[in-house]
Scaffold this motif. Structure first.
Motif, PDB file in Angstrom:
ATOM      1  N   LEU A   1       0.824  -1.213   0.000  1.00 47.10           N
ATOM      2  CA  LEU A   1       0.000   0.000   0.000  1.00 47.10           C
ATOM      3  C   LEU A   1       0.856   1.260   0.000  1.00 47.10           C
ATOM      4  O   LEU A   1       0.503   2.250  -0.662  1.00 47.10           O
ATOM      5  CB  LEU A   1      -0.936  -0.010   1.205  1.00 47.10           C
ATOM      6  N   ASP A   2       1.969   1.239   0.736  1.00 52.47           N
ATOM      7  CA  ASP A   2       2.868   2.393   0.735  1.00 52.47           C
ATOM      8  C   ASP A   2       3.383   2.662  -0.679  1.00 52.47           C
ATOM      9  O   ASP A   2       3.429   3.811  -1.134  1.00 52.47           O
ATOM     10  CB  ASP A   2       4.042   2.159   1.682  1.00 52.47           C
ATOM     11  N   ALA A   3       3.780   1.585  -1.362  1.00 52.59           N
ATOM     12  CA  ALA A   3       4.276   1.739  -2.728  1.00 52.59           C
ATOM     13  C   ALA A   3       3.170   2.240  -3.647  1.00 52.59           C
ATOM     14  O   ALA A   3       3.403   3.114  -4.507  1.00 52.59           O
ATOM     15  CB  ALA A   3       4.817   0.404  -3.232  1.00 52.59           C
ATOM     16  N   LEU A   4       1.967   1.722  -3.476  1.00 38.90           N
ATOM     17  CA  LEU A   4       0.848   2.126  -4.323  1.00 38.90           C
ATOM     18  C   LEU A   4       0.529   3.607  -4.143  1.00 38.90           C
ATOM     19  O   LEU A   4       0.335   4.342  -5.124  1.00 38.90           O
ATOM     20  CB  LEU A   4      -0.376   1.269  -3.993  1.00 38.90           C
TER      21      LEU A   4
ATOM     22  N   LYS B   1       0.674   9.175  -6.232  1.00 37.40           N
ATOM     23  CA  LYS B   1       0.941  10.608  -6.087  1.00 37.40           C
ATOM     24  C   LYS B   1       1.993  11.080  -7.083  1.00 37.40           C
ATOM     25  O   LYS B   1       1.870  12.161  -7.679  1.00 37.40           O
ATOM     26  CB  LYS B   1       1.377  10.899  -4.651  1.00 37.40           C
ATOM     27  N   GLU B   2       3.046  10.284  -7.275  1.00 38.03           N
ATOM     28  CA  GLU B   2       4.119  10.690  -8.184  1.00 38.03           C
ATOM     29  C   GLU B   2       3.614  10.811  -9.620  1.00 38.03           C
ATOM     30  O   GLU B   2       4.034  11.703 -10.369  1.00 38.03           O
ATOM     31  CB  GLU B   2       5.261   9.672  -8.125  1.00 38.03           C
ATOM     32  N   ARG B   3       2.715   9.931 -10.013  1.00 40.77           N
ATOM     33  CA  ARG B   3       2.283   9.872 -11.407  1.00 40.77           C
ATOM     34  C   ARG B   3       0.917  10.502 -11.633  1.00 40.77           C
ATOM     35  O   ARG B   3       0.446  10.555 -12.764  1.00 40.77           O
ATOM     36  CB  ARG B   3       2.282   8.417 -11.874  1.00 40.77           C
ATOM     37  N   GLY B   4       0.278  10.951 -10.558  1.00 39.10           N
ATOM     38  CA  GLY B   4      -1.029  11.570 -10.698  1.00 39.10           C
ATOM     39  C   GLY B   4      -2.088  10.630 -11.223  1.00 39.10           C
ATOM     40  O   GLY B   4      -3.021  11.058 -11.912  1.00 39.10           O
TER      41      GLY B   4
ATOM     42  N   GLU C   1      -7.222   0.316   5.247  1.00 35.46           N
ATOM     43  CA  GLU C   1      -6.665   0.691   3.954  1.00 35.46           C
ATOM     44  C   GLU C   1      -7.314   1.954   3.401  1.00 35.46           C
ATOM     45  O   GLU C   1      -6.797   2.557   2.463  1.00 35.46           O
ATOM     46  CB  GLU C   1      -6.856  -0.465   2.964  1.00 35.46           C
ATOM     47  N   ALA C   2      -8.445   2.352   3.974  1.00 31.32           N
ATOM     48  CA  ALA C   2      -9.188   3.494   3.437  1.00 31.32           C
ATOM     49  C   ALA C   2      -8.950   4.792   4.204  1.00 31.32           C
ATOM     50  O   ALA C   2      -9.453   5.836   3.803  1.00 31.32           O
ATOM     51  CB  ALA C   2     -10.685   3.176   3.432  1.00 31.32           C
ATOM     52  N   GLU C   3      -8.203   4.748   5.279  1.00 32.83           N
ATOM     53  CA  GLU C   3      -8.050   5.930   6.113  1.00 32.83           C
ATOM     54  C   GLU C   3      -7.299   7.065   5.429  1.00 32.83           C
ATOM     55  O   GLU C   3      -7.536   8.236   5.719  1.00 32.83           O
ATOM     56  CB  GLU C   3      -7.351   5.566   7.433  1.00 32.83           C
ATOM     57  N   ASN C   4      -6.388   6.737   4.513  1.00 32.60           N
ATOM     58  CA  ASN C   4      -5.540   7.773   3.910  1.00 32.60           C
ATOM     59  C   ASN C   4      -5.838   8.030   2.441  1.00 32.60           C
ATOM     60  O   ASN C   4      -5.004   8.598   1.736  1.00 32.60           O
ATOM     61  CB  ASN C   4      -4.062   7.383   4.068  1.00 32.60           C
ATOM     62  N   VAL C   5      -7.016   7.620   1.972  1.00 31.18           N
ATOM     63  CA  VAL C   5      -7.364   7.860   0.570  1.00 31.18           C
ATOM     64  C   VAL C   5      -8.171   9.151   0.458  1.00 31.18           C
ATOM     65  O   VAL C   5      -8.533   9.776   1.459  1.00 31.18           O
ATOM     66  CB  VAL C   5      -8.152   6.673  -0.021  1.00 31.18           C
ATOM     67  N   ASP C   6      -8.456   9.545  -0.781  1.00 33.52           N
ATOM     68  CA  ASP C   6      -9.205  10.783  -0.999  1.00 33.52           C
ATOM     69  C   ASP C   6     -10.694  10.604  -0.722  1.00 33.52           C
ATOM     70  O   ASP C   6     -11.323  11.460  -0.103  1.00 33.52           O
ATOM     71  CB  ASP C   6      -9.003  11.268  -2.439  1.00 33.52           C
ATOM     72  N   ARG C   7     -11.250   9.485  -1.198  1.00 37.89           N
ATOM     73  CA  ARG C   7     -12.676   9.250  -1.028  1.00 37.89           C
ATOM     74  C   ARG C   7     -12.948   7.765  -0.791  1.00 37.89           C
ATOM     75  O   ARG C   7     -12.186   6.906  -1.239  1.00 37.89           O
ATOM     76  CB  ARG C   7     -13.464   9.719  -2.257  1.00 37.89           C
ATOM     77  N   VAL C   8     -14.059   7.516  -0.122  1.00 42.51           N
ATOM     78  CA  VAL C   8     -14.520   6.151   0.129  1.00 42.51           C
ATOM     79  C   VAL C   8     -15.967   6.042  -0.332  1.00 42.51           C
ATOM     80  O   VAL C   8     -16.803   6.881   0.019  1.00 42.51           O
ATOM     81  CB  VAL C   8     -14.423   5.783   1.631  1.00 42.51           C
ATOM     82  N   ALA C   9     -16.246   5.021  -1.129  1.00 46.38           N
ATOM     83  CA  ALA C   9     -17.616   4.732  -1.571  1.00 46.38           C
ATOM     84  C   ALA C   9     -18.073   3.455  -0.882  1.00 46.38           C
ATOM     85  O   ALA C   9     -17.359   2.445  -0.906  1.00 46.38           O
ATOM     86  CB  ALA C   9     -17.662   4.567  -3.087  1.00 46.38           C
ATOM     87  N   ILE C  10     -19.250   3.490  -0.269  1.00 49.27           N
ATOM     88  CA  ILE C  10     -19.799   2.331   0.425  1.00 49.27           C
ATOM     89  C   ILE C  10     -21.070   1.889  -0.286  1.00 49.27           C
ATOM     90  O   ILE C  10     -21.997   2.678  -0.474  1.00 49.27           O
ATOM     91  CB  ILE C  10     -20.100   2.649   1.904  1.00 49.27           C
ATOM     92  N   MET C  11     -21.087   0.612  -0.670  1.00 45.28           N
ATOM     93  CA  MET C  11     -22.228   0.054  -1.389  1.00 45.28           C
ATOM     94  C   MET C  11     -22.924  -1.022  -0.555  1.00 45.28           C
ATOM     95  O   MET C  11     -22.310  -1.657   0.301  1.00 45.28           O
ATOM     96  CB  MET C  11     -21.774  -0.568  -2.715  1.00 45.28           C
ATOM     97  N   ARG C  12     -24.204  -1.213  -0.838  1.00 43.51           N
ATOM     98  CA  ARG C  12     -24.960  -2.340  -0.280  1.00 43.51           C
ATOM     99  C   ARG C  12     -26.072  -2.700  -1.251  1.00 43.51           C
ATOM    100  O   ARG C  12     -26.802  -1.815  -1.706  1.00 43.51           O
ATOM    101  CB  ARG C  12     -25.562  -2.007   1.091  1.00 43.51           C
ATOM    102  N   GLU C  13     -26.145  -3.981  -1.566  1.00 42.37           N
ATOM    103  CA  GLU C  13     -27.226  -4.507  -2.399  1.00 42.37           C
ATOM    104  C   GLU C  13     -27.394  -3.706  -3.690  1.00 42.37           C
ATOM    105  O   GLU C  13     -28.507  -3.370  -4.109  1.00 42.37           O
ATOM    106  CB  GLU C  13     -28.530  -4.553  -1.599  1.00 42.37           C
ATOM    107  N   GLY C  14     -26.261  -3.376  -4.301  1.00 39.02           N
ATOM    108  CA  GLY C  14     -26.291  -2.731  -5.604  1.00 39.02           C
ATOM    109  C   GLY C  14     -26.524  -1.239  -5.595  1.00 39.02           C
ATOM    110  O   GLY C  14     -26.655  -0.625  -6.660  1.00 39.02           O
ATOM    111  N   ARG C  15     -26.548  -0.634  -4.407  1.00 41.05           N
ATOM    112  CA  ARG C  15     -26.809   0.809  -4.305  1.00 41.05           C
ATOM    113  C   ARG C  15     -25.657   1.503  -3.583  1.00 41.05           C
ATOM    114  O   ARG C  15     -25.040   0.939  -2.686  1.00 41.05           O
ATOM    115  CB  ARG C  15     -28.119   1.058  -3.559  1.00 41.05           C
TER     116      ARG C  15
END
Length: 321
Positions: free
Chosen positions: A178-181, A186-189, A201-215
Motif C-alpha cells: 500500500l505504501d508503494a501504491l 501521487k508521483e504519477r497523478g 486501507e481506506a483511512e488515507n485515501v481521498d474518497r470512500v464509496a460504500i455500497m450495499r445490495e447494488g446501491r
C-alpha cells in the motif's frame, strides 16, 4: 476521470436461480488524480461493478466513461490508458520476474530501448531488482504482488483499477504494497479505484464509496464520513440489549443503534461522551457488561450506513458480487 451514470446490471434467471439485479442505477464520479476505495459486504455489487469497469461484463443499462472515452463504444481507447490488478494472481508463477514483465510488455507492443527504460522505471520502487531471474513461485506473497504492480506500471496507466489486491498478504507485506501504491499514485497523478474490505486501507485515501445490495449508500472523504456519526460514540454491551435499548431511548431521548449485542450512542461531540457514560453507569450499572467511549473509524461508519459488520473473509471467487 471515471464517470458512472445510471448503471444497472441484471443477472438473468438460470436453471437454479431467479433473475437478480446486482446494480440499481448506480451513479458515481471519481475525479482525476484521486485515490478512491470502493467497499461493501458480500453481495453489494462491487465486484460486478469492477468487472464492468474492466470491460469483462456489459451493463444492462447506463454508461461508463473513463478518461473521456465511452467504455461501451471506445473500449480500445480505454484499455490504452487503464491498468488492472485482479484479486486472483495474474502472473505466471512458473516464469521468472523478468519473463513476466517481458510478456506483458510484448502484449502492449513495448520493445527496444523503450522497454528497458520502462522496465527500470517499473522496478525502481520494488524489492525485485536483484530477484529478476527468480521464478515467481519462489517469492513471498508481498513480492509476488510487487511483480503484478510493476507489470501494470510498464504501461504507465492514467487509471488503475485494483480488486482487493492485498488479499492473502501478511500485515507487513500489506503495508509495504500500500505504501508503494500510494507513492506511485501521487508521483504519477494516477486515478486509482480499489475495492477493499479492510477499513484501515481506506483511512488515507481521498474518497470512500460504500455500497450495499447494488446501491451507493455513502461517498465522501474519510473525515467527512466519520463526521456522520460525531466525534465520539459510547458503546454499551448489555445483558439484555432489547431492555436496555428501550430504557436508554425513553430516559435519554437519544438515538440508539443496535449492532449485535452492542448499543451504540452516536452523534456525540468531544467532551459529551464521558458525562453520558457516567449517567448510564449511575442508573443501569447492573444491566451493563461493558461500556466504552471511542472515536468513530470507518468501520463504524460502515456499520452506521449498512447496518451490518464487514465479513472477515473475502467473497468467494466465481460468485457474482
Amino acid at each position: 476521470m471515471i464517470r458512472i451514470d445510471q448503471l444497472r446490471h441484471v443477472y438473468p434467471a438460470g436453471r437454479k436461480q431467479p433473475e437478480r439485479t446486482a446494480l440499481f442505477d448506480l451513479t458515481l464520479d471519481v475525479p482525476e488524480g484521486q485515490f478512491t476505495i470502493l467497499s461493501g459486504p458480500n453481495g453489494s455489487g462491487k465486484s460486478t461493478l469492477f468487472r464492468i469497469l474492466c470491460g469483462l461484463a456489459t451493463p444492462s443499462r447506463g454508461t461508463v466513461t473513463i478518461g473521456g472515452f465511452d467504455l461501451g463504444l471506445q473500449g480500445a481507447e480505454v484499455r490504452r490508458i487503464m491498468g488492472v490488478v485482479f484479486q486472483s494472481p495474474a502472473v505466471d508463477k512458473h516464469l521468472t520476474v523478468a519473463e513476466n514483465i517481458r510478456i506483458h510488455a510484448d502484449l502492449y507492443g513495448i520493445g527496444g530501448p523503450e522497454f528497458q527504460a520502462r522496465k527500470d522505471d517499473a522496478l525502481a520502487w520494488t524489492d525485485l531488482k536483484d530477484r529478476q531471474a527468480d521464478k515467481v513461485e519462489t517469492l513471498s506473497g508481498g513480492l509476488a504482488r510487487q511483480v503484478e504492480l510493476a507489470k501494470v506500471m510498464m504501461t504507465r496507466p492514467k487509471v488503475l483499477l485494483l480488486d482487493e489486491p492485498t488479499t492473502g498478504l501478511d500485515p507487513g507485506s500489506r503495508r509495504a504494497f500500500l505504501d508503494a501504491l500510494h507513492r506511485l499514485q501521487k508521483e504519477r497523478g494516477m486515478t486509482v479505484l480499489m475495492t477493499s474490505h479492510v477499513f484501515a486501507e481506506a483511512e488515507n485515501v481521498d474518497r470512500v464509496a460504500i455500497m450495499r445490495e447494488g446501491r451507493l449508500l455513502a461517498y465522501d472523504s474519510p473525515a467527512a464520513l466519520r463526521a456522520l456519526i460525531g466525534t465520539e460514540m459510547v458503546v454499551v454491551r448489555a445483558k439484555d440489549p432489547d431492555y436496555l435499548g428501550d430504557e436508554l431511548r425513553a430516559h435519554l431521548g437519544l438515538a440508539i443503534r443496535r449492532h449485535g449485542d452492542e448499543l451504540r450512542l452516536e452523534e456525540t461531540e468531544n467532551g459529551e461522551g464521558l458525562p453520558l457514560l457516567e449517567r448510564i453507569l449511575d442508573r443501569w450499572r447492573g444491566d451493563i457488561l461493558s461500556i466504552s467511549i471511542k472515536q468513530p473509524d470507518l468501520e463504524d461508519v460502515f456499520v452506521h450506513v449498512t447496518g451490518r459488520a464487514m465479513p472477515e473473509q473475502a467473497d468467494h471467487p466465481g460468485e457474482p458480487r
